[in-house]
Scaffold this active site. Structure first.
Site, PDB file in Angstrom:
ATOM      1  N   GLY A  47     -15.174 -39.151 -29.350  1.00 37.25           N
ATOM      2  CA  GLY A  47     -15.496 -39.027 -30.762  1.00 37.25           C
ATOM      3  C   GLY A  47     -14.299 -38.867 -31.674  1.00 37.25           C
ATOM      4  CB  SER A  48     -14.150 -37.184 -34.960  1.00 37.18           C
ATOM      5  OG  SER A  48     -15.431 -37.613 -35.295  1.00 37.18           O
ATOM      6  CB  THR A  49     -10.585 -35.809 -30.679  1.00 43.47           C
ATOM      7  OG1 THR A  49     -11.456 -36.480 -29.780  1.00 43.47           O
ATOM      8  CG2 THR A  49     -11.031 -34.378 -30.849  1.00 43.47           C
TER       9      THR A  49
END
Lengths: 126, 594
Positions: free
Chosen positions: B303-305
């Site tokens: 995800g957003s990492t």
């Protein structure tokens, strides 16, 4: 004369033989001792090895924590603000108040503040 | 004595004589039928004897000469340094074990071999197996008499009765005095720290063969050398990470999780936890699924990492600067995919805003500006496309699309469509904050600086630190803040794929942080597998709510252990260095972002 020479030879052979056997037996005895000592060293090493493993087991962090909670209930987790740089720790006040403080401070002292500075002293690499 | 070189008188040549004269010869009279010296056979015998004597003499002379030469050599030429040690006084000082001990970076034993005694029997040599079984059962109450009897009456030539005898048990068995029983000295692998390092160390089978983890991965090294193997892990860090991860899993009812602490400067892994775990002392006691290593083997869409990498890539390639922006008003429709924002702003966003709001739309557009081939190359350079060469065999192979189309570029920009292990992500983030150099992760202590690979330039790395810090202060990372340690981080929440699509209920929530941001030392990464929201988190189970607090707790505790000097975060110098201008609205709303 001839008999004397023969006697001397016989004595010398006897002495040499005795010395040789004596030394041989001594060496054998010492070797036995050495073997015994080596065996003991090995046993000790094994015991130390086991104790090290046991020490590692008994000093597991969770076990230390359990003990700490039980026997040192007043201890708390360290707060970041409690960490100080060594320079921030003030020098002890000179006992002889008559002398100026600069005489007591060693020459290598950096320009450290005289009073305790809280952990607010910043260090930046930027 | 006749010397070998003494000249012997040659026999006179035979002279013909009538038989009548021969009777006067003395020898002929004594030995009438023995060959005489005048005879050919006699002469040949003497010749043989002489040549034999000569050979023997030569050999002896040679031997004496050799001894003499050696004497001179020893006495005159041999140096004391090359003198061999006395051969008979054997000193046995080093205790050797079959497998080397494994210690942590501070020398704490985490795995070692202890000598044990095993009890075995040779059924064919037992006089009365039934009675032997009954008597043995008295010494070992935990063994069943019927089983013992079956073992002792079996046809096999050798059966084990007990693999680990205590000295007391050994004594008791000796006192039974049953012939046909045998003691066998063996080694058993012991893990004093129990579960703490289960997934790092792995375990061995009963014969001492490594079956997982370091035990398997470095089997040859452990067998060949008695030197303790020093890991990069720190038992104290490991304990902290283990405890905090377990607490987070318990609180948010997750099915598992992973926690990693890495040294940003060297790539050393200081802590690697995967839960649920097992006790390597008795691996069979835990279900097999517990052996699954979520930190290095499990691959997830994180995800957003990934926006950390995406933003760094855009900045590095020059496609965008911190003052640029993208229109994130409308979701992007690509085929059957709809790329939309979790917290849609519905307006134009600057690059820092895209990062702080975790805008998928903005990230996708940023990635498209860089282009699919450059993005694939960047991910490849970061090591995101191949398994990490770690010392343990449990390393996951990233999954990514065969053909890297624009739609993949867009999804990869916010961490979907590319599955990597948590270790991939942690080492990637380390390279983003440490000045831009990727160091290959390792589980072994590094004594010298490894050779790294530059991924981004130092100014870009500094920009990333500013962005991560901004996100922690004003964005979704507030719950990871620890006053004094300048924490910066990024959340990641990804829905888990279930067959055809994505399941919005089961997700991977994570938080990656680094501290102190002014000079990053450690990267801390916590991943929770399928966490559930609680009343305290208002039902949210996103990375910022569930993983960030665990990261904060880990940072606070390991910072103190590592003795990291806290900084005054409000100091004008730091404020100035890390300042990024955000529009007024962001500052106001940032506190609501997760």
């Amino acid at each position: 004369m001839r008999a004397l020479i023969i006697a001397v030879w016989v004595v010398m052979v006897g002495v040499t033989g005795y010395a040789l056997f004596h030394i041989t037996f001594q060496v054998e005895a010492l070797e036995g001792q050495l073997a015994e000592l080596n065996r003991q060293i090995r046993e000790e090493q094994e015991r130390i090895h086991n104790l090290k493993a046991e020490w590692s087991y008994n000093s597991r962090p969770d076990w230390i924590e359990t003990l700490g909670e039980e026997y040192m209930p007043d201890m708390n987790r360290m707060h970041p603000a409690q960490v100080l740089r060594i320079q921030d720790i003030p020098f002890r006040r000179p006992e002889n108040e008559g002398l100026p403080a600069s005489v007591e401070t060693p020459a290598t002292t950096p320009k450290a503040p005289a009073e305790a500075v809280p952990a607010t002293l910043m260090r930046t690499s930027q | 004595m006749i010397g070998p070189f003494r000249k012997t008188r040659r026999p006179k040549p035979p002279e013909f004589s009538p038989r009548g004269r021969m009777t006067h010869d003395r020898r002929c009279a004594v030995l009438p039928h023995v060959p005489t010296r005048t005879d050919g056979t006699f002469r040949r015998a003497i010749e043989t004897g002489r040549s034999r004597l000569l050979i023997t003499g030569a050999v002896m002379a040679f031997a004496f000469a050799a001894v003499g030469v050696r004497l001179v050599d020893l006495g005159a030429f041999a140096s004391p340094a090359t003198q061999a040690e006395t051969t008979h006084a054997v000193t046995e000082t080093a205790m050797a074990t079959d497998r080397a001990t494994i210690v942590d970076r501070n020398g704490v034993i985490v795995a070692t071999s202890l000598t044990t005694t095993a009890l075995a029997a040779r059924p064919d040599r037992l006089l009365d197996p039934v009675q032997a079984a009954r008597r043995l059962a008295r010494v070992f109450p935990e063994l069943d008499v019927a089983d013992l009897e079956a073992k002792l009456t079996s046809d096999s030539p050798f059966v084990y009765i007990h693999r680990k005898l205590t000295p007391k048990m050994e004594m008791a068995v000796m006192q039974l005095g049953i012939p046909g029983l045998e003691f066998e000295r063996a080694e058993s692998r012991v893990y004093p720290q129990g579960r703490l390092m289960a997934h790092v160390l792995g375990f061995t089978d009963i014969d001492g063969r490594g079956l997982a983890g370091i035990e398997q991965g470095l089997e040859t090294r452990l067998k060949e050398s008695d030197e303790p193997l020093r890991l990069s892990l720190d038992v104290r860090f490991q304990h902290v990470a283990h405890q905090e991860l377990a607490a987070a899993i318990e609180t948010y009812d997750a099915i598992g999780g992973a926690a990693l602490v890495m040294d940003a400067r060297t790539g050393e892994v200081l802590s690697l936890v995967s839960l649920p775990d097992f006790d390597p002392n008795k691996p069979a006691a835990s279900p097999d699924v517990n052996r699954f290593n979520r930190a290095t083997f499990g691959t997830y869409e994180l995800g957003s990492t990934f926006k950390i990498f995406n933003t760094a890539m855009a900045l590095e390639s020059g496609a965008a600067t911190l003052s640029d922006g993208y229109d994130a008003t409308n979701p992007i429709q690509v085929g059957r995919f709809l790329i939309r924002d979790y917290h849609g702003k519905g307006r134009y966003l600057t690059v820092p805003e895209i990062f702080v709001y975790s805008s998928n739309i903005g990230s996708a557009k940023m990635a498209l500006d860089v282009g699919p081939p450059a993005q694939k190359a960047f991910m490849g350079a970061l090591g995101m496309l191949q398994p990490i060469a770690l010392e343990i065999p449990e390393t996951g192979r990233p999954q990514f699309p065969e053909t890297w189309r624009p739609v993949n570029t867009m999804t990869v920009s916010y961490g979907h469509g590319l599955s990597v292990t948590p270790l991939h992500l942690a080492s990637g983030v380390a390279s983003m904050v440490n000045g831009g150099i990727l160091f290959p992760p390792t589980l072994l202590a590094r004594d010298e600086m490894p050779i790294g690979r530059r991924i981004v330039s130092e100014p870009v790395s500094f920009d990333m630190r500013r962005l991560l810090r901004l996100n922690a202060v004003a964005g979704s990372g507030k719950r990871a803040l620890v006053p004094g340690y300048m924490v910066g981080g990024k959340t990641g929440t990804a829905d888990k794929p279930n067959g055809s699509g994505y399941n919005r209920r089961s997700r991977i929530s994570s938080f990656v942080a680094s501290f102190p941001m002014n000079d990053p030392r450690y990267v801390v990464y916590v991943v929770l597998d399928e966490p559930q929201g609680t009343k305290e988190t208002f039902g949210f189970a996103t990375g910022g709510w569930v993983a960030a607090p665990a990261v904060a707790a880990i940072i606070e505790r390991i910072g103190a252990i590592a003795g990291i000097q806290p900084v005054e975060e409000d100091a004008p110098e730091l404020q100035h260095a890390f300042a990024i201008e955000l529009p007024e609205e962001t500052k106001r709303l940032a506190s609501l972002q997760q």
